[in-house]
Structures are given as C-alpha cells and as structure tokens.
Design a protein around this motif. Structure first.
Motif, PDB file in Angstrom:
ATOM      1  N   TYR A 123       0.964  -1.388  -0.081  1.00  0.00           N
ATOM      2  CA  TYR A 123       0.031   0.090  -0.074  1.00  0.00           C
ATOM      3  C   TYR A 123       1.014   1.216  -0.006  1.00  0.00           C
ATOM      4  N   THR A 124       0.159   2.294  -0.417  1.00  0.00           N
ATOM      5  CA  THR A 124       0.819   3.664  -0.485  1.00  0.00           C
ATOM      6  C   THR A 124       0.062   4.740   0.213  1.00  0.00           C
ATOM      7  N   LEU A 125       0.390   5.536   1.140  1.00  0.00           N
ATOM      8  CA  LEU A 125      -0.231   6.679   1.842  1.00  0.00           C
ATOM      9  C   LEU A 125       0.173   7.731   1.123  1.00  0.00           C
ATOM     10  N   LEU A 126      -1.011   8.541   0.752  1.00  0.00           N
ATOM     11  CA  LEU A 126      -0.787   9.977   0.125  1.00  0.00           C
ATOM     12  C   LEU A 126      -1.424  10.650   1.331  1.00  0.00           C
ATOM     13  N   TYR A 127      -0.839  11.952   1.686  1.00  0.00           N
ATOM     14  CA  TYR A 127      -1.489  12.693   2.703  1.00  0.00           C
ATOM     15  C   TYR A 127      -1.070  14.183   2.576  1.00  0.00           C
ATOM     16  N   ASP A 128      -1.819  14.868   3.192  1.00  0.00           N
ATOM     17  CA  ASP A 128      -1.532  16.369   3.418  1.00  0.00           C
ATOM     18  C   ASP A 128      -1.273  16.443   4.997  1.00  0.00           C
ATOM     19  N   PRO A 129      -0.011  16.404   5.395  1.00  0.00           N
ATOM     20  CA  PRO A 129       0.024  16.412   7.263  1.00  0.00           C
ATOM     21  C   PRO A 129      -0.814  17.270   7.958  1.00  0.00           C
ATOM     22  N   ILE A 130      -0.524  18.637   7.528  1.00  0.00           N
ATOM     23  CA  ILE A 130      -1.337  19.785   8.122  1.00  0.00           C
ATOM     24  C   ILE A 130      -1.864  20.562   7.088  1.00  0.00           C
ATOM     25  N   ASP A 131      -3.210  20.770   7.029  1.00  0.00           N
ATOM     26  CA  ASP A 131      -3.988  21.550   6.192  1.00  0.00           C
ATOM     27  C   ASP A 131      -4.255  22.723   6.876  1.00  0.00           C
ATOM     28  N   GLY A 132      -4.104  23.954   6.266  1.00  0.00           N
ATOM     29  CA  GLY A 132      -4.540  25.137   7.103  1.00  0.00           C
ATOM     30  C   GLY A 132      -3.303  25.549   8.011  1.00  0.00           C
ATOM     31  N   SER A 133      -2.112  25.069   7.891  1.00  0.00           N
ATOM     32  CA  SER A 133      -1.175  25.285   8.874  1.00  0.00           C
ATOM     33  C   SER A 133      -1.127  26.762   9.357  1.00  0.00           C
ATOM     34  N   SER A 134      -1.555  27.712   8.322  1.00  0.00           N
ATOM     35  CA  SER A 134      -1.266  29.226   8.853  1.00  0.00           C
ATOM     36  C   SER A 134      -2.413  29.354  10.151  1.00  0.00           C
TER      37      SER A 134
END
Length: 353
Positions: A123-134
C-alpha cells in the motif's frame, strides 16, 4: 428457571466499544488478510492523528511548535514547523508496519520509501500532514487529509509513476479535524463515517455513521479576497449568492474545517483558479481527490468545474486542480455559471469567425 442475563448498559457499551479498527472490519464484513491490512492501516493513521492532536494542544507551550522553519516546500510555499512535525509523525507511524512501502506527501518532492516494508508492503499512503497550517499560530482549526492506494507493480525505479491514476483508484480516504474535539472521518467505499477521539480512552469512537450531505445547503465557502483574480463565471456565481436570500459565507482558511461543515450542513466549497494560479492551489492527490471520494460516498460531488475530480488523470505527483465540492445542487449551480460563460465565448468566437 434460569433467567438469561440482559446487560443494562448494552447500547452505551456497544457505542463506546466501536473503535475505528473494529468498524473497518465490520464494514468489509471480513476478517481476511485484506480486511485486516486495511484495519491496521487505519489504526496507524489514527495513531498519527493522536500524536498530532497532542502536539497541537500544547503548541503554545512546546518549543519549536509554532512559526516558520525558514525553508520552502516543493510548491515554493513557506513551511511551518508543525508541517514538518506532522509529516514526520506519519512516516514514523508507518515504519516497521510491514504495510506501507512508500508515503507521498505535499511536503516531500518525491515519495518516501521504507525499505524494510517494501518486500511485503502493498500500500501507499498519500497525505497532507497539516492542512491550513497558517491557522496553527492563532489557535484555529486545522486538519490532516489522507488517501490509501494499492501499489501497482514493483516501482523498481522509485518514481511512483503508478500513483498517477485517477482518484477512483483510491481504496480509502479521509481526514482528521483538530478542533474543540479531534474527529476522524473516513470512507472505504461503504459510506462516510465519523469518529471522535475520547481522550479518557485514547481511542477514536464511532460518533456518526453513514453521513449524508444534504442536496442543498446555505453555506458557500470561498476566499472572496481573490474575487478580481477569478474567471467571470465564478464572479457571476458569487454575485448570484449575494443577491439571493438563504446563503451564508463561511471560510476558515482550512480546507478540512470548511469541508466538514459542508459535509454536515450542506453547501459548496470553492477553490477556483486565478490569474496567478490558473489551476488553483489544491493538490489533486493529497487534497482534492481524497475529499471528492468522501463527497461522492456521502451523496455529494467534487469537480474541477468542468470534470469530476475522481476522473482527472494526474500528470505529476504534485498536480493542482480547481475544486468545487459539496452538495449536488450547489455544485451543479456553480457548473451552470461556468457553462453559461463557456457558451457565450463560443458564440462570440463563431460571430468573429
């Protein structure tokens, strides 16, 4: 006569014991290897979410939790310290899992490979670790977005080319919303389900099952500061909602938070292209496709304005797309303004030709 024991707290205990891993197995109606793998994958994602939630809850007290790192990511954006921490958390959570050979994140130019997992990791994990980091530095909601895909081929040259497939190849997707409570929402193609982190148990417990997006909602969520950078069709839509009763603008600057509102209340989220960024700023593999999968499973839609997001074929890992996401009627209304302007241009060109 022996009386059969009837638990007096059965309903409450059943709810409190419906953990994320148990729910995945129940949805798949199987205890086979594939079902157990997916359950284990979701457990690892939940662990990453718990670690990030803990860090965020102490962000103002922990050294190096707030502010910028001073470097830029592959998209040329300034990197927040929490971006780096959250990205490392996901990598750490999947090391020595035997499940995931590689992870792809918007914070990394190339996929990250875990050699010890690769002989058996499928398997492969695709991710945005922190969305809206501002939002982190001002204590507003942020989130993590994730998708799971099955590896195709051996990827001998470690290019991740097999990831350049439409979003319909996702076998799971979801997000974690860090707010007053930490909520994990996921789909494996059997509806959309929400879990809330119970700090006293240290577990994500089922809080809402089979979520359905209303066909129409009052919320439109878009950064109107870009109004004069948009195509005429998007400006036409905004003028329409300004002139009609029943619409409310809600925009937090965190995609996960804005989408979570629409998932539960209905409406539409827009991130259209601009003069400066014609394809918008959202990444197809890490943001648009996972949330479009959730939207469809909840009875909504996700499009670029002219094409279903899940049908878009990416040409690179960090490809961006415009995004129109939410209730079916509201997405269709935005599309109607885009189509009207397209027909007008066609007519003008025909006259000029």
């Amino acid at each position: 006569m022996v009386e059969t024991y009837q638990p007096s707290h059965e309903a409450t205990l059943d709810r409190d014991s419906m953990t994320l891993s148990r729910h995945v197995l129940q949805q798949l109606k199987s205890f086979g290897p594939d079902a157990q793998d997916l359950s284990a994958l979701m457990t690892r994602i939940a662990l990453a979410g718990k670690l990030i939630a803990r860090r965020l809850s102490r962000a103002g007290l922990v050294e190096d939790a707030l502010g910028f790192t001073g470097r830029e990511n592959v998209q040329g954006e300034s990197v927040k310290k929490m971006d780096v921490y959250a990205n490392d958390v996901f990598i750490s959570a999947f090391k020595q899992s035997g499940l995931v050979c590689r992870l792809a994140s918007e914070e990394m130019e190339e996929p990250f490979y875990i050699p010890e997992n690769c002989p058996i990791g499928r398997y492969t994990l695709l991710y945005d670790p922190i969305d809206g980091s501002s939002n982190v530095d001002i204590n507003l909601n942020v989130g993590s977005i994730f998708a799971i895909r099955q590896q195709k081929g051996n990827d001998e040259h470690q290019t991740g080319e097999d990831l350049l497939q439409p979003g319909r190849e996702q076998i799971a997707a979801g997000y974690i919303l860090y707010g007053p409570s930490t909520v994990l929402v996921y789909t494996i193609g059997t509806g959309v389900h929400a879990f809330t982190l119970d700090p006293s148990l240290g577990e994500f417990i089922l809080s809402e099952e089979n979520i359905t997006i209303p066909n129409h909602g009052p919320v439109y969520s878009v950064n109107e500061g870009n109004f004069w950078q948009w195509d005429d069709s998007i400006r036409d839509y905004i003028r329409y909602v300004h002139r009609h009763e029943g619409y409310s603008a809600r925009y937090s600057g965190a995609l996960v938070g804005d989408f979570h509102r629409i998932l539960t209340q209905g409406g539409v989220f827009l991130y259209p292209g601009t003069v400066k960024n014609p394809d918008g700023k959202l990444r197809l593999l890490y943001e648009s496709a996972p949330l479009a999968f959730l939207a469809e499973q909840a009875g909504g839609r996700g499009t670029t304005g002219t094409q279903e997001i899940l049908d878009v074929l990416p040409d690179r890992l960090h490809m961006r797309t415009p995004l129109v996401l939410g209730s079916t009627e509201d997405v269709a209304l935005v599309e109607s303004f885009i189509q009207d302007r397209f027909r007008e241009r066609e007519t003008e060109m025909a006259v000029m030709g």
